[in-house]
Design a protein around this motif. Structure first.
Motif, PDB file in Angstrom:
ATOM      1  N   ARG A 155       7.336  -0.547   6.085  1.00  0.00           N
ATOM      2  CA  ARG A 155       8.306   0.154   5.259  1.00  0.00           C
ATOM      3  C   ARG A 155       8.715  -0.718   4.071  1.00  0.00           C
ATOM      4  O   ARG A 155       8.821  -0.239   2.944  1.00  0.00           O
ATOM      5  N   GLN A 156       8.941  -2.011   4.321  1.00  0.00           N
ATOM      6  CA  GLN A 156       9.317  -2.905   3.228  1.00  0.00           C
ATOM      7  C   GLN A 156       8.234  -2.943   2.159  1.00  0.00           C
ATOM      8  O   GLN A 156       8.510  -3.160   1.002  1.00  0.00           O
ATOM      9  N   ASN A 157       6.999  -2.752   2.577  1.00  0.00           N
ATOM     10  CA  ASN A 157       5.897  -2.882   1.627  1.00  0.00           C
ATOM     11  C   ASN A 157       5.562  -1.596   0.893  1.00  0.00           C
ATOM     12  O   ASN A 157       4.725  -1.603   0.000  1.00  0.00           O
ATOM     13  N   MET A 158       6.213  -0.493   1.262  1.00  0.00           N
ATOM     14  CA  MET A 158       5.852   0.786   0.663  1.00  0.00           C
ATOM     15  C   MET A 158       6.252   0.883  -0.805  1.00  0.00           C
ATOM     16  O   MET A 158       5.784   1.759  -1.517  1.00  0.00           O
ATOM     17  N   ARG A 182      -5.817   8.198   1.855  1.00  0.00           N
ATOM     18  CA  ARG A 182      -6.589   7.842   0.675  1.00  0.00           C
ATOM     19  C   ARG A 182      -5.813   7.009  -0.339  1.00  0.00           C
ATOM     20  O   ARG A 182      -6.414   6.323  -1.169  1.00  0.00           O
ATOM     21  N   ILE A 183      -4.486   7.111  -0.309  1.00  0.00           N
ATOM     22  CA  ILE A 183      -3.720   6.384  -1.332  1.00  0.00           C
ATOM     23  C   ILE A 183      -2.846   5.300  -0.702  1.00  0.00           C
ATOM     24  O   ILE A 183      -2.905   4.136  -1.072  1.00  0.00           O
ATOM     25  N   VAL A 184      -2.057   5.712   0.282  1.00  0.00           N
ATOM     26  CA  VAL A 184      -1.073   4.774   0.832  1.00  0.00           C
ATOM     27  C   VAL A 184      -1.758   3.619   1.568  1.00  0.00           C
ATOM     28  O   VAL A 184      -1.456   2.447   1.320  1.00  0.00           O
ATOM     29  N   LEU A 185      -2.685   3.925   2.449  1.00  0.00           N
ATOM     30  CA  LEU A 185      -3.354   2.861   3.205  1.00  0.00           C
ATOM     31  C   LEU A 185      -4.070   1.860   2.288  1.00  0.00           C
ATOM     32  O   LEU A 185      -3.850   0.659   2.406  1.00  0.00           O
ATOM     33  N   PRO A 186      -4.914   2.345   1.358  1.00  0.00           N
ATOM     34  CA  PRO A 186      -5.599   1.366   0.494  1.00  0.00           C
ATOM     35  C   PRO A 186      -4.643   0.526  -0.348  1.00  0.00           C
ATOM     36  O   PRO A 186      -4.964  -0.596  -0.703  1.00  0.00           O
ATOM     37  N   MET A 187      -3.462   1.081  -0.671  1.00  0.00           N
ATOM     38  CA  MET A 187      -2.533   0.317  -1.502  1.00  0.00           C
ATOM     39  C   MET A 187      -1.692  -0.660  -0.687  1.00  0.00           C
ATOM     40  O   MET A 187      -0.879  -1.390  -1.237  1.00  0.00           O
ATOM     41  N   SER A 188      -1.832  -0.651   0.623  1.00  0.00           N
ATOM     42  CA  SER A 188      -1.005  -1.527   1.464  1.00  0.00           C
ATOM     43  C   SER A 188      -1.826  -2.612   2.132  1.00  0.00           C
ATOM     44  O   SER A 188      -1.419  -3.146   3.164  1.00  0.00           O
ATOM     45  N   THR A 189      -2.969  -2.969   1.551  1.00  0.00           N
ATOM     46  CA  THR A 189      -3.883  -3.849   2.293  1.00  0.00           C
ATOM     47  C   THR A 189      -3.277  -5.222   2.609  1.00  0.00           C
ATOM     48  O   THR A 189      -3.542  -5.767   3.679  1.00  0.00           O
ATOM     49  N   ASN A 190      -2.466  -5.767   1.687  1.00  0.00           N
ATOM     50  CA  ASN A 190      -1.895  -7.087   1.973  1.00  0.00           C
ATOM     51  C   ASN A 190      -1.012  -7.059   3.205  1.00  0.00           C
ATOM     52  O   ASN A 190      -1.125  -7.901   4.096  1.00  0.00           O
ATOM     53  N   ALA A 191      -0.133  -6.068   3.226  1.00  0.00           N
ATOM     54  CA  ALA A 191       0.777  -5.973   4.362  1.00  0.00           C
ATOM     55  C   ALA A 191      -0.005  -5.687   5.636  1.00  0.00           C
ATOM     56  O   ALA A 191       0.290  -6.237   6.703  1.00  0.00           O
ATOM     57  N   ILE A 192      -1.022  -4.841   5.530  1.00  0.00           N
ATOM     58  CA  ILE A 192      -1.822  -4.516   6.710  1.00  0.00           C
ATOM     59  C   ILE A 192      -2.536  -5.758   7.225  1.00  0.00           C
ATOM     60  O   ILE A 192      -2.561  -6.027   8.430  1.00  0.00           O
ATOM     61  N   ALA A 193      -3.081  -6.548   6.296  1.00  0.00           N
ATOM     62  CA  ALA A 193      -3.777  -7.769   6.714  1.00  0.00           C
ATOM     63  C   ALA A 193      -2.817  -8.715   7.434  1.00  0.00           C
ATOM     64  O   ALA A 193      -3.142  -9.283   8.486  1.00  0.00           O
ATOM     65  N   ALA A 194      -1.620  -8.856   6.877  1.00  0.00           N
ATOM     66  CA  ALA A 194      -0.648  -9.768   7.490  1.00  0.00           C
ATOM     67  C   ALA A 194      -0.246  -9.264   8.871  1.00  0.00           C
ATOM     68  O   ALA A 194      -0.240 -10.015   9.851  1.00  0.00           O
ATOM     69  N   LEU A 195       0.068  -7.973   8.931  1.00  0.00           N
ATOM     70  CA  LEU A 195       0.472  -7.401  10.214  1.00  0.00           C
ATOM     71  C   LEU A 195      -0.665  -7.501  11.230  1.00  0.00           C
ATOM     72  O   LEU A 195      -0.438  -7.775  12.408  1.00  0.00           O
ATOM     73  N   PHE A 258      -8.777 -14.991   6.483  1.00  0.00           N
ATOM     74  CA  PHE A 258      -7.832 -14.077   5.812  1.00  0.00           C
ATOM     75  C   PHE A 258      -6.581 -14.771   5.290  1.00  0.00           C
ATOM     76  O   PHE A 258      -5.636 -14.104   4.911  1.00  0.00           O
ATOM     77  N   GLN A 259      -6.546 -16.116   5.305  1.00  0.00           N
ATOM     78  CA  GLN A 259      -5.258 -16.776   5.128  1.00  0.00           C
ATOM     79  C   GLN A 259      -4.555 -16.425   3.816  1.00  0.00           C
ATOM     80  O   GLN A 259      -3.340 -16.285   3.791  1.00  0.00           O
ATOM     81  N   ARG A 260      -5.327 -16.248   2.744  1.00  0.00           N
ATOM     82  CA  ARG A 260      -4.672 -15.983   1.467  1.00  0.00           C
ATOM     83  C   ARG A 260      -3.877 -14.678   1.522  1.00  0.00           C
ATOM     84  O   ARG A 260      -2.699 -14.622   1.195  1.00  0.00           O
ATOM     85  N   ARG A 261      -4.537 -13.631   1.956  1.00  0.00           N
ATOM     86  CA  ARG A 261      -3.884 -12.327   2.110  1.00  0.00           C
ATOM     87  C   ARG A 261      -2.711 -12.431   3.050  1.00  0.00           C
ATOM     88  O   ARG A 261      -1.659 -11.858   2.842  1.00  0.00           O
ATOM     89  N   PHE A 262      -2.961 -13.155   4.134  1.00  0.00           N
ATOM     90  CA  PHE A 262      -1.988 -13.256   5.192  1.00  0.00           C
ATOM     91  C   PHE A 262      -0.701 -13.867   4.687  1.00  0.00           C
ATOM     92  O   PHE A 262       0.389 -13.323   4.863  1.00  0.00           O
ATOM     93  N   ILE A 263      -0.828 -15.033   4.017  1.00  0.00           N
ATOM     94  CA  ILE A 263       0.359 -15.726   3.534  1.00  0.00           C
ATOM     95  C   ILE A 263       1.101 -14.851   2.531  1.00  0.00           C
ATOM     96  O   ILE A 263       2.328 -14.746   2.565  1.00  0.00           O
ATOM     97  N   ALA A 264       0.352 -14.149   1.665  1.00  0.00           N
ATOM     98  CA  ALA A 264       0.992 -13.252   0.702  1.00  0.00           C
ATOM     99  C   ALA A 264       1.766 -12.149   1.432  1.00  0.00           C
ATOM    100  O   ALA A 264       2.891 -11.821   1.066  1.00  0.00           O
ATOM    101  N   GLY A 265       1.157 -11.602   2.481  1.00  0.00           N
ATOM    102  CA  GLY A 265       1.791 -10.514   3.221  1.00  0.00           C
ATOM    103  C   GLY A 265       3.039 -10.961   3.959  1.00  0.00           C
ATOM    104  O   GLY A 265       4.073 -10.303   3.908  1.00  0.00           O
ATOM    105  N   VAL A 266       2.948 -12.104   4.636  1.00  0.00           N
ATOM    106  CA  VAL A 266       4.098 -12.634   5.376  1.00  0.00           C
ATOM    107  C   VAL A 266       5.250 -12.852   4.422  1.00  0.00           C
ATOM    108  O   VAL A 266       6.396 -12.474   4.673  1.00  0.00           O
ATOM    109  N   ALA A 267       4.937 -13.468   3.272  1.00  0.00           N
ATOM    110  CA  ALA A 267       5.973 -13.784   2.304  1.00  0.00           C
ATOM    111  C   ALA A 267       6.611 -12.506   1.779  1.00  0.00           C
ATOM    112  O   ALA A 267       7.829 -12.406   1.709  1.00  0.00           O
ATOM    113  N   SER A 268       5.792 -11.506   1.460  1.00  0.00           N
ATOM    114  CA  SER A 268       6.366 -10.310   0.853  1.00  0.00           C
ATOM    115  C   SER A 268       7.237  -9.543   1.846  1.00  0.00           C
ATOM    116  O   SER A 268       8.193  -8.899   1.468  1.00  0.00           O
ATOM    117  N   ALA A 269       6.932  -9.653   3.131  1.00  0.00           N
ATOM    118  CA  ALA A 269       7.742  -8.958   4.130  1.00  0.00           C
ATOM    119  C   ALA A 269       9.153  -9.525   4.175  1.00  0.00           C
ATOM    120  O   ALA A 269      10.106  -8.821   4.459  1.00  0.00           O
TER     121      ALA A 269
END
Lengths: 272, 318
Positions: A155-158, A182-195, A258-269
């Motif tokens: 939700r925070q990432n939406m 088709r739109i929401v999932l592809p646009m949330s890849t960072n958060a999805i990777a972190a989660l 996946f660490q780059r995506r992961f760290i970005a996702g954790v931080a953004s959450a």
């Protein structure tokens, strides 16, 4: 010149902490390749004097680690996939739709994160035993399928998905579920990777619940298997090193990829 | 922080949105699909909350007033006996105190190390930022059970790396003076990287203008750090502290693997005590009562942290 010295000092300080951080991993992996005679010797060496695969072979023979490994992979992948989907969907609905009770639903979902496992685990244990779900993977999968943390994070990432894009898709006649896929999932890849990494790790790491629910050793998960192994072969240090190496390596490999995506996702959450 | 600000925005009366002409139109279009999706989510989450959280909490609460043993099938009402037993038990209070010490020490080091290392990595002087970031976060993604076994072997008095490396002769896990510090050390090693990543994210979100303006005004690096960077990191610090409180009050796996609460009861943390009561002694009623006390402590401490941070925020703004 001064900045160069300061830079050197700072970097070497960090490097020292870095060595302390990495040392236990290296020590474990290297020890897993040492024969027990070397591990128990009075004279300790950091590197194995004679490399051996014996530890890995013997634990596989005495204790079917590959099987437990497979069980853990299966459960971690299954639960992670379910949680990613349910969290993204719930996060999308809670963030983008307006409906009565939305705040309440979100509040309760997030609130579940604060409840200690000790409160719910006893009733859950009796519930699942009464339902005859012991030794059934459903008992592991069902309680993990909806994640308060996952919904919170998604939700925070939406906000990464602008309302205008959704409106445009609606005007083009796309259905809501199609918009989500088709739109929401592809646009949330960072958060999805972190989660994904968090969730994979949690399932991989979960100890008490599988320990309570699974009695059949062949269906047990790796984390519990590790403690059973330690209980039975506690003096086989080489075996224990090999077993911990096996249980850590996949997670570290996934993390490093996946660490780059992961760290970005954790931080953004946490930031928003 | 997010928890406090977001729901407020949601309390906006929904009628207001009708003023914006764009919304109702899209509503009509997505109406059926939107409703299906919304109802599915509400039903699934609602059912999960009821069955897997609300009902268990209720059952645990009721159970805490019973002599409840699943092996004998007993479920006999005994009123407040579990609670009076618990609150008059020295073991309970000492394990609660021990959990407090454990949490405070680990949280202190987690925040201090996390902040210092994040600031160091953030600094322009540091080379190889990405590598450090990756390394420091590694223990956090490592499974706790496995980490506990690595450290058990590191702490081994004969063959462990710590005694070998420092030339010591300490029986870390079997000496009552060293057992709890050993568990604390392992936990700090495992968890400081999480704080590093979060503080780094916090540092990246600080507007550069603020720092630049301060340096134009003649503030040196220390002054900028103390009067701009640190206050702006306060919300992140609160976040780290609150999530830490919640997780350390529940810490149990490291105790199970390393010491089983021993030697004596010197490493018995509250969650380990509950585990032992519930799944070694099968005294579900007593364990439930203890779990409820733990829940109240968790809620109170979380609330206090929120309040403190809210008060601090106001005083900064005002």
């Amino acid at each position: 010149m001064r900045t160069r010295i300061a830079s050197g000092v700072l970097t070497s300080l960090l490097a020292m902490i870095g060595i302390v951080t990495v040392f236990p991993f290296l020590w474990m992996v290297l020890s897993a390749f040492k024969p027990n005679s070397e591990i128990n010797a009075a004279e300790q060496n950091f590197l194995p004097q004679s490399w051996t695969f014996e530890n890995f072979l013997s634990i596989q023979e005495n204790f079917d680690f590959l099987r437990l490994f497979g069980n853990s992979v299966f459960l971690s992948v299954t639960i992670t996939a379910i949680v990613l989907y349910t969290s993204a969907l719930a996060g999308f609905v809670i963030a983008k739709y307006e409906f009565r009770g939305r705040g309440l639903l979100f509040g309760f979902t997030v609130g579940t994160m604060m409840i200690p496992w000790a409160v719910t685990i006893i009733p859950r244990y009796t519930m699942f035993v009464d339902a005859g779900l012991q030794d059934n993977y459903l008992s592991i999968i069902v309680p993990a399928a909806i994640s308060g943390f996952g919904i919170f994070m998604m939700r925070q990432n939406m906000h990464a998905v602008p309302d205008e894009v959704l409106e445009a898709a609606r005007i083009d006649g796309a259905s809501e579920i199609r918009i989500f896929h088709r739109i929401v999932l592809p646009m949330s890849t960072n958060a999805i990777a972190a989660l994904a990494i968090f969730q994979f790790l949690w399932v991989w790491d979960d100890y008490l619940w599988p320990y309570l629910m699974i009695n059949d050793n062949a269906n047990q998960v790796l984390a519990v298997g590790l403690t059973t192994f330690a209980g039975q072969y506690g003096t086989d240090y080489g075996g224990l090193f090999a077993a911990t190496t096996i249980s850590i390596l996949p997670v570290i490999v996934v993390y490093i990829i996946f660490q780059r995506r992961f760290i970005a996702g954790v931080a953004s959450a946490a930031v928003k | 922080m997010t928890l406090t600000t977001r729901p407020k925005a949601d309390k906006r009366p929904p009628e207001k949105n009708n003023v914006i002409p764009r919304k109702p139109r899209s509503r009509k279009r997505g109406n059926a699909g939107e409703r299906t999706l919304r109802n599915t989510v509400i039903i699934v989450i609602g059912a999960s909350l009821l069955l897997l959280t609300a009902y268990p909490i209720g059952l645990a609460f009721v159970g805490s007033f019973h002599y409840w043993n699943p092996l004998s099938g007993a479920f006999d009402f005994i009123g407040l006996e579990n609670y009076t037993d618990l609150l008059s038990s020295g073991e309970f209070w000492s394990s609660l105190l021990r959990t407090g010490v454990f949490s405070v020490v680990v949280i202190f080091f987690r925040v201090a190390l996390g902040l210092a290392i994040a600031v160091a990595i953030f600094s322009n002087l540091t080379r190889g930022k990405a590598i450090f970031r990756t390394i420091f976060y590694m223990p956090t993604v490592t499974p706790l059970v496995a980490v506990a076994y690595i450290w058990q072997m590191m702490y081994n008095p004969q063959t462990g790396a710590i005694n070998t490396f420092f030339g010591l002769d300490i029986n870390w896990l079997y000496d009552p003076n060293f057992a709890l510090p050993s568990i604390i050390g392992m936990t700090i090693w495992k968890d400081f990287g999480y704080a590093v990543i979060l503080f780094l994210a916090g540092l990246h979100s600080i507007p550069e203008d603020a720092l630049e303006a301060a340096s134009v005004d003649g503030a040196n690096a220390w002054q900028r750090f103390w009067s701009i960077t640190l206050p702006l990191l306060a919300p992140m610090t609160v976040f780290v502290v609150i999530t830490s409180i919640i997780s350390y009050l529940q810490a149990f796996v490291q105790v199970l693997v390393l010491t089983q609460g021993g030697p004596g009861t010197s490493t018995q943390l509250i969650s380990y005590l509950i585990y032992e009561q519930a799944f070694v002694k099968y005294d579900f009623g007593y364990a439930s009562a203890a779990a409820f006390v733990l829940l109240i402590f968790t809620a109170l401490l979380t609330l206090i942290s929120f309040r403190l941070s809210a008060g601090r925020k106001n005083s900064l703004e005002g």
